[in-house]
Design an enzyme around this catalytic site. Structure first.
Site, PDB file in Angstrom:
ATOM      1  N   SER A 294      17.406 -22.630 -41.217  1.00 24.06           N
ATOM      2  CA  SER A 294      16.614 -23.604 -42.212  1.00 24.06           C
ATOM      3  C   SER A 294      17.529 -24.310 -43.073  1.00 24.06           C
ATOM      4  O   SER A 294      18.635 -23.598 -43.497  1.00 24.06           O
ATOM      5  CB  SER A 294      15.519 -22.809 -42.916  1.00 24.06           C
ATOM      6  OG  SER A 294      15.236 -23.377 -44.068  1.00 24.06           O
TER       7      SER A 294
ATOM      8  N   TYR B  71      13.282 -15.198 -47.887  1.00 26.42           N
ATOM      9  CA  TYR B  71      13.335 -16.181 -46.364  1.00 26.42           C
ATOM     10  C   TYR B  71      14.709 -16.746 -46.627  1.00 26.42           C
ATOM     11  O   TYR B  71      15.272 -16.835 -45.567  1.00 26.42           O
ATOM     12  CB  TYR B  71      12.272 -17.436 -46.481  1.00 26.42           C
ATOM     13  CG  TYR B  71      12.434 -18.351 -45.661  1.00 26.42           C
ATOM     14  CD1 TYR B  71      11.579 -18.046 -44.383  1.00 26.42           C
ATOM     15  CD2 TYR B  71      12.853 -19.644 -45.469  1.00 26.42           C
ATOM     16  CE1 TYR B  71      11.258 -18.962 -43.450  1.00 26.42           C
ATOM     17  CE2 TYR B  71      12.796 -20.615 -44.747  1.00 26.42           C
ATOM     18  CZ  TYR B  71      12.096 -20.341 -43.620  1.00 26.42           C
ATOM     19  OH  TYR B  71      12.081 -21.139 -42.401  1.00 26.42           O
TER      20      TYR B  71
HETATM   21  P1  NAD Z   1       4.827 -20.554 -36.768  1.00 22.36           P
HETATM   22  O1  NAD Z   1       4.284 -19.486 -37.776  1.00 22.36           O
HETATM   23  O2  NAD Z   1       3.896 -21.657 -36.586  1.00 22.36           O
HETATM   24  O3  NAD Z   1       5.205 -19.792 -35.813  1.00 22.36           O
HETATM   25  C1  NAD Z   1       6.042 -18.396 -35.836  1.00 22.36           C
HETATM   26  C2  NAD Z   1       5.814 -17.947 -34.509  1.00 22.36           C
HETATM   27  O4  NAD Z   1       6.619 -16.594 -34.546  1.00 22.36           O
HETATM   28  C3  NAD Z   1       4.186 -17.393 -34.219  1.00 22.36           C
HETATM   29  O5  NAD Z   1       3.890 -17.633 -32.886  1.00 22.36           O
HETATM   30  C4  NAD Z   1       4.284 -15.873 -34.503  1.00 22.36           C
HETATM   31  O6  NAD Z   1       3.428 -15.203 -34.202  1.00 22.36           O
HETATM   32  C5  NAD Z   1       5.764 -15.585 -34.080  1.00 22.36           C
HETATM   33  N1  NAD Z   1       6.309 -14.329 -34.827  1.00 22.36           N
HETATM   34  C6  NAD Z   1       6.323 -14.054 -36.059  1.00 22.36           C
HETATM   35  N2  NAD Z   1       6.698 -12.877 -36.169  1.00 22.36           N
HETATM   36  C7  NAD Z   1       7.295 -12.426 -34.991  1.00 22.36           C
HETATM   37  C8  NAD Z   1       7.863 -11.126 -34.577  1.00 22.36           C
HETATM   38  N3  NAD Z   1       8.025 -10.022 -35.293  1.00 22.36           N
HETATM   39  N4  NAD Z   1       7.844 -11.095 -33.266  1.00 22.36           N
HETATM   40  C9  NAD Z   1       7.654 -12.112 -32.147  1.00 22.36           C
HETATM   41  N5  NAD Z   1       7.160 -13.184 -32.883  1.00 22.36           N
HETATM   42  C10 NAD Z   1       6.946 -13.409 -34.009  1.00 22.36           C
HETATM   43  O7  NAD Z   1       6.063 -21.199 -37.733  1.00 22.36           O
HETATM   44  P2  NAD Z   1       7.009 -22.108 -37.339  1.00 22.36           P
HETATM   45  O8  NAD Z   1       6.943 -23.231 -38.459  1.00 22.36           O
HETATM   46  O9  NAD Z   1       6.720 -22.964 -35.875  1.00 22.36           O
HETATM   47  O10 NAD Z   1       8.602 -21.704 -37.447  1.00 22.36           O
HETATM   48  C11 NAD Z   1       9.358 -21.266 -36.384  1.00 22.36           C
HETATM   49  C12 NAD Z   1      10.781 -20.996 -36.776  1.00 22.36           C
HETATM   50  O11 NAD Z   1      11.499 -22.091 -37.496  1.00 22.36           O
HETATM   51  C13 NAD Z   1      10.858 -20.016 -37.765  1.00 22.36           C
HETATM   52  O12 NAD Z   1      11.968 -19.124 -37.675  1.00 22.36           O
HETATM   53  C14 NAD Z   1      10.728 -20.620 -39.225  1.00 22.36           C
HETATM   54  O13 NAD Z   1      11.536 -19.901 -40.301  1.00 22.36           O
HETATM   55  C15 NAD Z   1      11.708 -22.029 -38.742  1.00 22.36           C
HETATM   56  N6  NAD Z   1      11.699 -23.042 -39.361  1.00 22.36           N
HETATM   57  C16 NAD Z   1      10.710 -23.471 -39.926  1.00 22.36           C
HETATM   58  C17 NAD Z   1      10.407 -24.807 -40.729  1.00 22.36           C
HETATM   59  C18 NAD Z   1       9.169 -25.502 -40.641  1.00 22.36           C
HETATM   60  O14 NAD Z   1       9.168 -26.258 -41.773  1.00 22.36           O
HETATM   61  N7  NAD Z   1       8.199 -25.421 -40.220  1.00 22.36           N
HETATM   62  C19 NAD Z   1      11.683 -25.277 -41.196  1.00 22.36           C
HETATM   63  C20 NAD Z   1      12.778 -24.575 -40.863  1.00 22.36           C
HETATM   64  C21 NAD Z   1      12.819 -23.460 -40.327  1.00 22.36           C
END
Ligand code: NAD
Length: 265
Positions: A143, A156
């Site tokens: 991120s 985070y």
């Molecule tokens: P989201 O919450 O929509 O999806 C995350 C998924 O990970 C969910 O389906 C959840 O069930 C799964 N998950 C959580 N803990 C888990 C575990 N212990 N084992 C297996 N699966 C697990 O979130 P997102 O926004 O799609 O985020 C995806 C990735 O992108 C994350 O690593 C997040 O930190 C990163 N990210 C997101 C953003 C954003 O703005 N959305 C920005 C930068 C980075």
């Protein structure tokens, strides 16, 4: 037309929602076979039903990325059914509010476990096969929050900074095994996670990208085997500048931005 990911088996953790789910559609559209992992069956069943409706190939397994043994078993089962994993998208992640007062080490630790140790566990599950075959690519979703700690996001940001360091270490060592490493640092992307974050901080998140646009950009970077990709470039530049500035000035800017974000909510 030959797609860049033709017949490659792509293991996506956290494939049931948001960015992971969109990765499944984007990579399948470019010829990949999807090996989906998440915590619950229902979103994975829905994903595979939708993939199959579009004539895309794949399978799923439930596994918690913090549980090395369960994750390894899931990967073994997916490999048996779909073939060896050639591309890992270590995407599973959580975001918890982690204020300074009261500071909760337990919440800090949960985020380290899923967002950092979970990436290491996912790598461990696929890397021996890649090294043996002298072929593969590890992708970790970090991120722009990795660049410096942000208010309310201590766990985070620490975990995501750890992911950058982890991938930096592996990338240099793994080149001679023909295994590529790509670290991706997105800014805000519209997903269930950012919806929860906005509610949590009772604020408005700036410059949020739509998930299909964000994932298309990430897949392009992966297909070019970029070692590092942070986007959009303005968010990347802001965070990189903040890191380069004297700490007092960086703290002042972050404090001002955070107050404005919370006030505008
Ligand atoms: P989201 O919450 O929509 O999806 C995350 C998924 O990970 C969910 O389906 C959840 O069930 C799964 N998950 C959580 N803990 C888990 C575990 N212990 N084992 C297996 N699966 C697990 O979130 P997102 O926004 O799609 O985020 C995806 C990735 O992108 C994350 O690593 C997040 O930190 C990163 N990210 C997101 C953003 C954003 O703005 N959305 C920005 C930068 C980075």
């Amino acid at each position: 037309m030959q797609h860049p990911f033709n017949n490659q088996v792509a293991l996506i953790t956290g494939a049931g929602s948001g960015i992971g789910r969109q990765f499944a559609f984007e990579l399948a559209g470019q010829g990949a076979v999807i090996a989906a992992v998440d915590l619950r069956a229902e979103p994975l069943e829905n994903l595979l039903t939708e993939l199959k409706a579009r004539n895309y190939a794949g399978g799923w397994e439930i596994a918690d990325v913090t549980d090395r043994i369960a994750l390894q078993a899931a990967v073994t089962s997916l490999t048996r059914r779909l073939g060896p994993i050639e591309l890992l998208i270590a995407n599973a992640g959580i975001g918890l509010e982690n204020p300074a007062v009261p500071f909760r080490a337990e919440d800090f630790g949960k985020q380290i476990q899923v967002n950092l140790q979970g990436v290491a566990n996912s790598i461990e599950a696929v890397l021996p096969g890649m090294v043996e075959r002298r072929r593969g690519q590890l992708v970790a979703i970090s991120s722009v929050g990795a660049y410096r700690g942000l208010p309310l996001m201590a766990g985070y940001c620490a975990a995501k900074a750890g992911v950058v360091a982890l991938m930096d270490s592996l990338r240099v060592e793994l080149r001679r095994y023909n295994v590529y490493c790509t670290t991706i640092c997105p800014s805000f992307v519209r997903t269930p996670m950012t919806e929860r974050m906005a509610r949590m901080v009772k604020g408005r998140l700036p410059g949020v990208l739509e998930v299909d646009d964000a994932v298309r950009r990430m897949v392009r970077a992966i297909s070019k085997r970029k070692p590092f990709y942070a986007f959009p470039w303005l968010s990347w530049l802001q965070m990189a500048l903040m890191r380069a500035l004297p700490t007092r000035i960086g703290d002042w800017i972050v404090g001002k931005l955070a107050r404005r974000m919370l006030r505008d909510g």
